[in-house]
Design a protein around this motif. Structure first.
Motif, PDB file in Angstrom:
ATOM      1  N   MET A 197       0.861  -1.181   0.000  1.00 23.63           N
ATOM      2  CA  MET A 197       0.000   0.000   0.000  1.00 23.63           C
ATOM      3  C   MET A 197       0.901   1.236   0.000  1.00 23.63           C
ATOM      4  O   MET A 197       1.706   1.420   0.912  1.00 23.63           O
ATOM      5  CB  MET A 197      -0.902   0.018   1.233  1.00 23.63           C
ATOM      6  N   LEU A 198       0.760   2.057  -1.008  1.00 23.90           N
ATOM      7  CA  LEU A 198       1.635   3.218  -1.119  1.00 23.90           C
ATOM      8  C   LEU A 198       1.248   4.305  -0.123  1.00 23.90           C
ATOM      9  O   LEU A 198       0.075   4.469   0.220  1.00 23.90           O
ATOM     10  CB  LEU A 198       1.606   3.763  -2.541  1.00 23.90           C
ATOM     11  N   LEU A 254      12.321 -13.810  -0.242  1.00 24.35           N
ATOM     12  CA  LEU A 254      11.144 -14.404   0.382  1.00 24.35           C
ATOM     13  C   LEU A 254       9.937 -14.369  -0.542  1.00 24.35           C
ATOM     14  O   LEU A 254       8.957 -15.080  -0.310  1.00 24.35           O
ATOM     15  CB  LEU A 254      10.801 -13.662   1.678  1.00 24.35           C
ATOM     16  N   VAL A 255       9.981 -13.532  -1.567  1.00 25.55           N
ATOM     17  CA  VAL A 255       8.822 -13.324  -2.431  1.00 25.55           C
ATOM     18  C   VAL A 255       9.218 -13.473  -3.895  1.00 25.55           C
ATOM     19  O   VAL A 255      10.377 -13.288  -4.270  1.00 25.55           O
ATOM     20  CB  VAL A 255       8.202 -11.929  -2.198  1.00 25.55           C
ATOM     21  N   ASP A 256       8.219 -13.809  -4.697  1.00 23.76           N
ATOM     22  CA  ASP A 256       8.426 -13.935  -6.138  1.00 23.76           C
ATOM     23  C   ASP A 256       7.965 -12.688  -6.887  1.00 23.76           C
ATOM     24  O   ASP A 256       8.121 -12.597  -8.103  1.00 23.76           O
ATOM     25  CB  ASP A 256       7.662 -15.148  -6.675  1.00 23.76           C
ATOM     26  N   GLY A 257       7.352 -11.759  -6.171  1.00 25.57           N
ATOM     27  CA  GLY A 257       6.856 -10.548  -6.810  1.00 25.57           C
ATOM     28  C   GLY A 257       6.227  -9.645  -5.772  1.00 25.57           C
ATOM     29  O   GLY A 257       6.280  -9.921  -4.568  1.00 25.57           O
ATOM     30  N   LEU A 258       5.622  -8.566  -6.244  1.00 28.95           N
ATOM     31  CA  LEU A 258       4.991  -7.576  -5.377  1.00 28.95           C
ATOM     32  C   LEU A 258       3.559  -7.359  -5.836  1.00 28.95           C
ATOM     33  O   LEU A 258       3.286  -7.351  -7.042  1.00 28.95           O
ATOM     34  CB  LEU A 258       5.752  -6.245  -5.443  1.00 28.95           C
ATOM     35  N   HIS A 259       2.655  -7.187  -4.889  1.00 29.79           N
ATOM     36  CA  HIS A 259       1.252  -6.938  -5.213  1.00 29.79           C
ATOM     37  C   HIS A 259       0.888  -5.543  -4.713  1.00 29.79           C
ATOM     38  O   HIS A 259       0.833  -5.295  -3.508  1.00 29.79           O
ATOM     39  CB  HIS A 259       0.364  -7.994  -4.544  1.00 29.79           C
ATOM     40  N   PHE A 260       0.650  -4.619  -5.650  1.00 29.99           N
ATOM     41  CA  PHE A 260       0.388  -3.230  -5.281  1.00 29.99           C
ATOM     42  C   PHE A 260      -1.108  -2.959  -5.158  1.00 29.99           C
ATOM     43  O   PHE A 260      -1.890  -3.319  -6.045  1.00 29.99           O
ATOM     44  CB  PHE A 260       0.967  -2.280  -6.342  1.00 29.99           C
ATOM     45  N   GLN A 265      -4.569   5.005  -8.255  1.00 34.13           N
ATOM     46  CA  GLN A 265      -3.512   6.011  -8.357  1.00 34.13           C
ATOM     47  C   GLN A 265      -2.278   5.376  -8.988  1.00 34.13           C
ATOM     48  O   GLN A 265      -1.220   5.275  -8.382  1.00 34.13           O
ATOM     49  CB  GLN A 265      -3.186   6.589  -6.980  1.00 34.13           C
ATOM     50  N   SER A 266      -2.454   4.966 -10.239  1.00 37.72           N
ATOM     51  CA  SER A 266      -1.382   4.248 -10.925  1.00 37.72           C
ATOM     52  C   SER A 266      -0.075   5.032 -11.045  1.00 37.72           C
ATOM     53  O   SER A 266       0.997   4.419 -11.004  1.00 37.72           O
ATOM     54  CB  SER A 266      -1.846   3.793 -12.312  1.00 37.72           C
ATOM     55  N   PRO A 267      -0.097   6.369 -11.182  1.00 36.28           N
ATOM     56  CA  PRO A 267       1.190   7.085 -11.276  1.00 36.28           C
ATOM     57  C   PRO A 267       2.097   6.829 -10.078  1.00 36.28           C
ATOM     58  O   PRO A 267       3.327   6.752 -10.229  1.00 36.28           O
ATOM     59  CB  PRO A 267       0.772   8.559 -11.361  1.00 36.28           C
ATOM     60  N   ASN A 268       1.517   6.694  -8.887  1.00 37.02           N
ATOM     61  CA  ASN A 268       2.339   6.432  -7.705  1.00 37.02           C
ATOM     62  C   ASN A 268       2.976   5.043  -7.779  1.00 37.02           C
ATOM     63  O   ASN A 268       4.131   4.851  -7.386  1.00 37.02           O
ATOM     64  CB  ASN A 268       1.495   6.545  -6.439  1.00 37.02           C
TER      65      ASN A 268
END
Length: 299
Positions: A197-198, A254-260, A265-268
């Protein structure tokens, strides 16, 4: 892949289906469509899942969901699903392996079991201190006993057919690291995608972390307070903090990727990906609408 959330009780279900379908059809994206138990009877869920299958969608995030607006406590409707585990079982029983199923995980414990420390009546253990939350002048924590229950429930969801774990947002790497260790100790081998979470605005950040009872590390809290009246400075600090957290997660293996969690607010999100040198600019091609096997399971 892209997620599209599901409104409580299907309040935005038509829009969810439309967005999921168009994103898949126009851009060939793997879609991860949310489906919740809130106000949901099996028949309604079955209709939504059948429509998703017809549209070529291959991934579902099976969630309990939040209470409907105006309702404080979550309750199942008569004849409806009691929890996300029921939904996972239903999907597997009625749609076989067509759908890849994602389930939620809570590094700090589910908000429903994060309770006032004063109610424990004892000193906190080391693991509880790691998960300690301070909000509105009060301390909260998911007790070790409740956290064990959370892990057992997560294992039940995976054993029933869940394939990937997507976590609740968090801001403390050590909390996530401890969660992964505990999950693996349960014999759960499913990939774990950290929920990112940004941090972009003081008001939104404090409301969200308060509502979810999220732990905010002391150093981050101090930075937030010092910049709460400086919108630009706060956003710059927040994006930098989350970029550093993301890099630490990736470096940890520990992770294979990131989930945003983009919150529209895609620019962030793009700004973070640029900082991580992960943003790729590639042309997209439309997918043949009739090719319902184009999509793949996330796992």
């Amino acid at each position: 892949f892209f997620d599209f959330t599901w409104g409580a009780g299907g309040s935005t279900s038509a829009l969810t289906m439309e967005l999921s379908t168009e994103a898949y059809k126009r851009f060939g994206l793997d879609i991860n469509m949310h489906l919740t138990c809130t106000n949901q009877e099996p028949e309604l869920a079955g209709e939504a899942l059948a429509e998703a299958k017809r549209k070529g969608i291959r991934n579902i995030v099976a969630l309990r969901g939040d209470p409907p607006k105006g309702q404080e406590k979550w309750e199942a409707v008569e004849g409806g699903f009691e929890c996300a585990l029921d939904l996972v079982k239903y999907i597997r029983a009625n749609f076989g392996d067509w759908f890849g199923i994602q389930v939620s995980g809570y590094p700090e414990g589910h908000p429903d079991v994060i309770k006032p420390v004063k109610d424990l009546g004892r000193e906190l253990t080391a693991s509880e201190k790691l998960r300690l939350v301070e909000a509105n002048g009060e301390q909260f924590v998911c007790s070790d006993e409740d956290f064990e229950g959370e892990l057992n429930y997560l294992k039940a969801k995976i054993d029933a057919g869940g394939e990937v774990i997507i976590t609740q947002m968090f801001f403390d790497f050590e909390v996530f690291e401890a969660f992964v260790k505990a999950v693996r100790a349960k014999g759960i081998t499913a990939p774990i995608l950290p929920g990112i979470m940004l941090i972009a605005a003081y008001g939104g950040f404090t409301r969200m972390t308060g509502f979810c009872k999220s732990r905010v590390p002391a150093d981050l809290k101090a930075k937030c307070e010092s910049l709460k009246d400086d919108a630009d400075g706060f956003k710059t600090m927040g994006l930098e903090y989350m970029a550093n957290l993301c890099q630490k997660l990736l470096d940890s293996k520990l992770v294979d990727g990131l989930h945003f969690y983009t919150l529209n607010q895609s620019p962030n999100t793009f700004a973070i990906l640029e900082k991580l040198k992960l943003l790729k600019h590639v042309p997209t091609t439309a997918v043949d609408e009739g090719d319902t096997l184009k999509g793949t399971h996330i796992a």
